[in-house]
Write a protein that holds these residues in place. Sequence first.
Motif, PDB file in Angstrom:
ATOM      1  N   LYS A 116      46.607  41.150 -37.514  1.00  0.00           N
ATOM      2  CA  LYS A 116      45.728  40.298 -38.511  1.00  0.00           C
ATOM      3  C   LYS A 116      45.497  39.178 -37.597  1.00  0.00           C
ATOM      4  CE  LYS A 116      47.698  42.187 -42.812  1.00  0.00           C
ATOM      5  NZ  LYS A 116      48.493  41.758 -43.937  1.00  0.00           N
ATOM      6  N   ARG A 117      46.483  38.444 -37.064  1.00  0.00           N
ATOM      7  CA  ARG A 117      46.283  37.225 -36.343  1.00  0.00           C
ATOM      8  C   ARG A 117      45.326  37.550 -35.111  1.00  0.00           C
ATOM      9  NH1 ARG A 117      47.688  32.867 -38.952  1.00  0.00           N
ATOM     10  NH2 ARG A 117      49.661  33.070 -39.991  1.00  0.00           N
ATOM     11  N   ALA A 118      45.576  38.647 -34.398  1.00  0.00           N
ATOM     12  CA  ALA A 118      44.434  38.718 -33.456  1.00  0.00           C
ATOM     13  C   ALA A 118      42.923  38.808 -34.110  1.00  0.00           C
ATOM     14  CB  ALA A 118      44.556  40.041 -32.698  1.00  0.00           C
ATOM     15  N   LYS A 119      42.730  39.338 -35.053  1.00  0.00           N
ATOM     16  CA  LYS A 119      41.532  39.573 -35.765  1.00  0.00           C
ATOM     17  C   LYS A 119      40.879  38.119 -36.110  1.00  0.00           C
ATOM     18  CE  LYS A 119      41.607  44.402 -37.397  1.00  0.00           C
ATOM     19  NZ  LYS A 119      41.531  45.227 -38.551  1.00  0.00           N
ATOM     20  N   SER A 120      41.841  37.470 -36.772  1.00  0.00           N
ATOM     21  CA  SER A 120      41.415  35.913 -37.217  1.00  0.00           C
ATOM     22  C   SER A 120      41.393  35.193 -36.104  1.00  0.00           C
ATOM     23  CB  SER A 120      42.821  35.512 -38.148  1.00  0.00           C
ATOM     24  OG  SER A 120      42.370  34.162 -38.587  1.00  0.00           O
ATOM     25  N   ALA A 121      41.987  35.391 -35.014  1.00  0.00           N
ATOM     26  CA  ALA A 121      41.906  34.444 -33.933  1.00  0.00           C
ATOM     27  C   ALA A 121      40.455  34.757 -33.162  1.00  0.00           C
ATOM     28  CB  ALA A 121      42.857  34.635 -32.795  1.00  0.00           C
ATOM     29  N   LYS A 122      40.124  36.049 -33.016  1.00  0.00           N
ATOM     30  CA  LYS A 122      38.718  36.100 -32.553  1.00  0.00           C
ATOM     31  C   LYS A 122      37.879  35.611 -33.571  1.00  0.00           C
ATOM     32  CE  LYS A 122      40.034  40.799 -30.569  1.00  0.00           C
ATOM     33  NZ  LYS A 122      39.772  42.245 -30.710  1.00  0.00           N
ATOM     34  N   ALA A 123      37.616  35.508 -34.998  1.00  0.00           N
ATOM     35  CA  ALA A 123      36.758  35.324 -35.809  1.00  0.00           C
ATOM     36  C   ALA A 123      36.565  33.499 -35.583  1.00  0.00           C
ATOM     37  CB  ALA A 123      36.962  35.459 -37.134  1.00  0.00           C
ATOM     38  N   ASP A 124      37.941  32.888 -35.507  1.00  0.00           N
ATOM     39  CA  ASP A 124      37.835  31.649 -35.271  1.00  0.00           C
ATOM     40  C   ASP A 124      37.282  31.061 -33.880  1.00  0.00           C
ATOM     41  OD1 ASP A 124      40.921  31.083 -37.198  1.00  0.00           O
ATOM     42  OD2 ASP A 124      38.821  31.248 -37.748  1.00  0.00           O
ATOM     43  N   ALA A 125      37.318  32.064 -33.031  1.00  0.00           N
ATOM     44  CA  ALA A 125      37.003  31.594 -31.504  1.00  0.00           C
ATOM     45  C   ALA A 125      35.702  31.576 -31.301  1.00  0.00           C
ATOM     46  CB  ALA A 125      37.977  32.471 -30.659  1.00  0.00           C
ATOM     47  N   LYS A 126      34.824  32.371 -32.045  1.00  0.00           N
ATOM     48  CA  LYS A 126      33.532  32.635 -31.816  1.00  0.00           C
ATOM     49  C   LYS A 126      32.516  31.323 -32.123  1.00  0.00           C
ATOM     50  CE  LYS A 126      33.130  37.628 -33.044  1.00  0.00           C
ATOM     51  NZ  LYS A 126      32.435  38.584 -34.115  1.00  0.00           N
ATOM     52  N   PRO A 127      32.638  30.589 -32.980  1.00  0.00           N
ATOM     53  CA  PRO A 127      31.769  29.509 -33.071  1.00  0.00           C
ATOM     54  C   PRO A 127      31.891  28.369 -31.700  1.00  0.00           C
ATOM     55  CG  PRO A 127      32.581  29.879 -34.959  1.00  0.00           C
ATOM     56  CD  PRO A 127      33.419  30.826 -34.029  1.00  0.00           C
ATOM     57  N   ASP A 128      33.447  28.208 -31.409  1.00  0.00           N
ATOM     58  CA  ASP A 128      33.521  27.382 -30.447  1.00  0.00           C
ATOM     59  C   ASP A 128      33.941  27.839 -28.995  1.00  0.00           C
ATOM     60  OD1 ASP A 128      35.260  26.043 -33.245  1.00  0.00           O
ATOM     61  OD2 ASP A 128      33.388  25.551 -32.694  1.00  0.00           O
ATOM     62  N   ALA A 129      33.369  29.172 -28.681  1.00  0.00           N
ATOM     63  CA  ALA A 129      33.874  29.768 -27.497  1.00  0.00           C
ATOM     64  C   ALA A 129      33.473  28.736 -26.364  1.00  0.00           C
ATOM     65  CB  ALA A 129      33.178  31.237 -27.573  1.00  0.00           C
ATOM     66  N   ALA A 130      32.123  28.378 -26.384  1.00  0.00           N
ATOM     67  CA  ALA A 130      31.847  27.731 -25.294  1.00  0.00           C
ATOM     68  C   ALA A 130      32.566  26.447 -24.980  1.00  0.00           C
ATOM     69  CB  ALA A 130      30.548  27.780 -25.289  1.00  0.00           C
ATOM     70  N   ALA A 131      32.858  25.733 -26.241  1.00  0.00           N
ATOM     71  CA  ALA A 131      33.702  24.315 -26.121  1.00  0.00           C
ATOM     72  C   ALA A 131      35.183  24.636 -25.818  1.00  0.00           C
ATOM     73  CB  ALA A 131      33.319  23.845 -27.265  1.00  0.00           C
ATOM     74  N   LYS A 132      35.694  25.653 -26.148  1.00  0.00           N
ATOM     75  CA  LYS A 132      37.294  25.597 -26.478  1.00  0.00           C
ATOM     76  C   LYS A 132      37.671  26.570 -25.222  1.00  0.00           C
ATOM     77  CE  LYS A 132      37.853  24.513 -30.885  1.00  0.00           C
ATOM     78  NZ  LYS A 132      38.322  24.764 -32.335  1.00  0.00           N
ATOM     79  N   GLN A 133      37.123  27.191 -24.351  1.00  0.00           N
ATOM     80  CA  GLN A 133      37.368  28.223 -23.439  1.00  0.00           C
ATOM     81  C   GLN A 133      38.695  27.792 -22.369  1.00  0.00           C
ATOM     82  OE1 GLN A 133      34.584  30.366 -21.357  1.00  0.00           O
ATOM     83  NE2 GLN A 133      36.009  31.449 -19.865  1.00  0.00           N
ATOM     84  N   PRO A 134      39.855  28.230 -22.476  1.00  0.00           N
ATOM     85  CA  PRO A 134      40.846  27.640 -21.660  1.00  0.00           C
ATOM     86  C   PRO A 134      40.354  27.993 -20.171  1.00  0.00           C
ATOM     87  CG  PRO A 134      41.486  29.406 -22.568  1.00  0.00           C
ATOM     88  CD  PRO A 134      40.038  29.377 -23.053  1.00  0.00           C
ATOM     89  N   GLU A 135      41.063  27.076 -19.353  1.00  0.00           N
ATOM     90  CA  GLU A 135      41.185  27.266 -17.845  1.00  0.00           C
ATOM     91  C   GLU A 135      41.538  28.391 -17.478  1.00  0.00           C
ATOM     92  OE1 GLU A 135      38.639  24.333 -17.159  1.00  0.00           O
ATOM     93  OE2 GLU A 135      39.506  25.513 -15.661  1.00  0.00           O
ATOM     94  N   PRO A 136      41.079  29.450 -16.730  1.00  0.00           N
ATOM     95  CA  PRO A 136      41.622  30.643 -16.107  1.00  0.00           C
ATOM     96  C   PRO A 136      43.131  30.540 -15.368  1.00  0.00           C
ATOM     97  CG  PRO A 136      40.085  30.221 -14.632  1.00  0.00           C
ATOM     98  CD  PRO A 136      39.848  29.328 -15.883  1.00  0.00           C
ATOM     99  N   ALA A 137      44.101  31.071 -15.980  1.00  0.00           N
ATOM    100  CA  ALA A 137      45.396  31.218 -15.293  1.00  0.00           C
ATOM    101  C   ALA A 137      45.352  31.555 -13.873  1.00  0.00           C
ATOM    102  CB  ALA A 137      46.403  32.008 -16.125  1.00  0.00           C
ATOM    103  N   PRO A 138      45.896  31.117 -12.895  1.00  0.00           N
ATOM    104  CA  PRO A 138      46.041  31.462 -11.683  1.00  0.00           C
ATOM    105  C   PRO A 138      46.636  32.895 -11.511  1.00  0.00           C
ATOM    106  CG  PRO A 138      47.876  29.855 -11.990  1.00  0.00           C
ATOM    107  CD  PRO A 138      47.029  29.853 -12.939  1.00  0.00           C
ATOM    108  N   ALA A 139      46.063  33.657 -10.532  1.00  0.00           N
ATOM    109  CA  ALA A 139      46.453  35.305 -10.431  1.00  0.00           C
ATOM    110  C   ALA A 139      47.836  35.144  -9.723  1.00  0.00           C
ATOM    111  CB  ALA A 139      45.501  35.900  -9.749  1.00  0.00           C
ATOM    112  N   SER A 140      48.717  35.977 -10.081  1.00  0.00           N
ATOM    113  CA  SER A 140      50.038  36.166  -9.313  1.00  0.00           C
ATOM    114  C   SER A 140      50.436  37.647  -9.653  1.00  0.00           C
ATOM    115  CB  SER A 140      51.120  35.239  -9.925  1.00  0.00           C
ATOM    116  OG  SER A 140      51.370  35.524 -11.368  1.00  0.00           O
TER     117      SER A 140
END
Length: 579
Positions: A116-140
């Motif tokens: 449920k939390r994953a679905k809710s997170a996806k729905a909340d993230a769509k309008p602000d995807a461009a503004a709230k995209q986190p910095e990519p984590a370094p590969a390890s």
Amino acid sequence: MIETPATENTAANAANGQASPVAPDVKLRDVTSIEAVVEASNAAPAASAQADLPNSAVTPPPVPVSTEDAADDVAAESGTGAEKATVGDSSAADSSADKAKTVVKAAESIGKTAEKRAKSAKADAKPDAAAKQPEPAPASASAEPDQVVASVTIPDDKGATASSAAAAVNPKAEAVAKAFSAKLIGETPPEPDKSGTDEANETEAVEASRPLSAEIEDPPRPKAVVGEPPAPVETPAQDEAADLRLLGSIVKPGTAARLGWSPGVAISGLDQPTPVLVVHGAKPGPTLCLTSAVHGDELNGIEVVRGVMYDLDPKDLSGTVIGVPIVNLQGFNRGSRYLVDRRDLNRFFPGYASGSMASRIAASLFNEIVLNCNMLVDIHTGSLRRANLPQLRADMRSEKVVEFTKGFDNMVVVHSPGSPGMMRSAAVDRGIASVTLEIGESLRIQRDEIKAGIHSINSLLEKQDMYQRLLIWGEPRPVFYNSTWLRTERGGILESHIELGARVEKGDSLGVVIDPITNKGTDIISDIRGRVIGMAVDQVVMPGFATYHIGIESSERALGFQTEIQGRAKDAEPPTVEE
């Protein structure tokens, strides 16, 4: 600040339906025993309360453990659990089974809450995807994005081991949690989706780690909104008129233009085009053609055309009005009724392109202008110093023409089939509703007659729904299905006693012809009851000269029958002589 074990924070947050505050580079969390899991489950309320605190009060996650170390620990713990299940007493086994059931329920709850939390997170993230995209984590080697939060190793009642993935933050974690729950309760795990393959997971991980700048290289495409109909295709409005093509020119809707018509009968270097006025309405409708001065000495019609054309607003007009103020430019320049070859142009329609000059001019006018119209009004005056009461000459045998005449206000109608070669007759033969409008006298500008002509055409435009005006319509005028000319028997100077429009009775004296030498006068007596619709102006006349045109009011049934007038004067001049 107190460090809380990762297992306790994760299990507590998942059990309360909250996203776990775990760093995205952590893949697994080590749990050394069942007791630790139970203790973490029992500590859920306290951890939930801690998770509700502001971000500044949340305990930071511990240092990540590498994947290899976590795997070794899990394997060691699994072996320890199996050994304990073999040598332990039955009470310990029962206790382990109860704890296992508790863990199973907790895992199932964690999986559902995480989904449920994953679905809710996806729905909340769509309008602000461009503004709230986190910095990519370094590969390890020991860290990957979007990983499972907690992992436990427990012994079942048969001494076997089972693994569970819980508290997911993306679809991959959801799938792991569902598979683990199914295995614990003895069901066959669902078939993995193709999108869950290693290749697909690797692709998703790469997409998730892409920087924002890489996602906006191409302009985004608009997405369809659910529940809204597609935008309609733009089409021309149904009430918008099309372009008018006339005389080699294009006239746009809602505009007026002055074109030039050249019949091609003059010397090339001296050719003078005839002006053609066009008012092309913004809305579609019929086309009305107005012509005047087919006879070069008839001037009133020129003013009627000018008065009508320059008083029209093309934006308010439905249809088109084409006006040719001076058809016979040769006769007009010389003040003559006829062309330069002494022919009457109104006896050569529809014309012949290889004929005489008059026939060529008629053919050019008829083919290039008249045939583009639905209606025609040819404006004339009386000829040879005669004056006409404002009237329509129309072939009342045609139903289309009869209906057409009803649009002219305050205008009497005289039935006249017309003579061969007249423009009106040729137009009727082609299916064009046509009449001749007779007003006044030749070689004169008569304002009252001109005003009557303008009013009648404006009323026609209103009747045809082409142009709306605030007109006050008068009483219907009579239709004269029969008419005749009265002629003088003597020569001399004509002196009339009546005026145009007068009603006469049988035996009335209409005028007198005086011999200028003997001073003897001869009365002109009416032998029929009717109305004066045309008359000769006072002038010198010769015997047989047509002096008074009398309209005879009769029923429509009288049309086509011989009347007493026709029987009395078989050689009477036809009423079309002035056209």
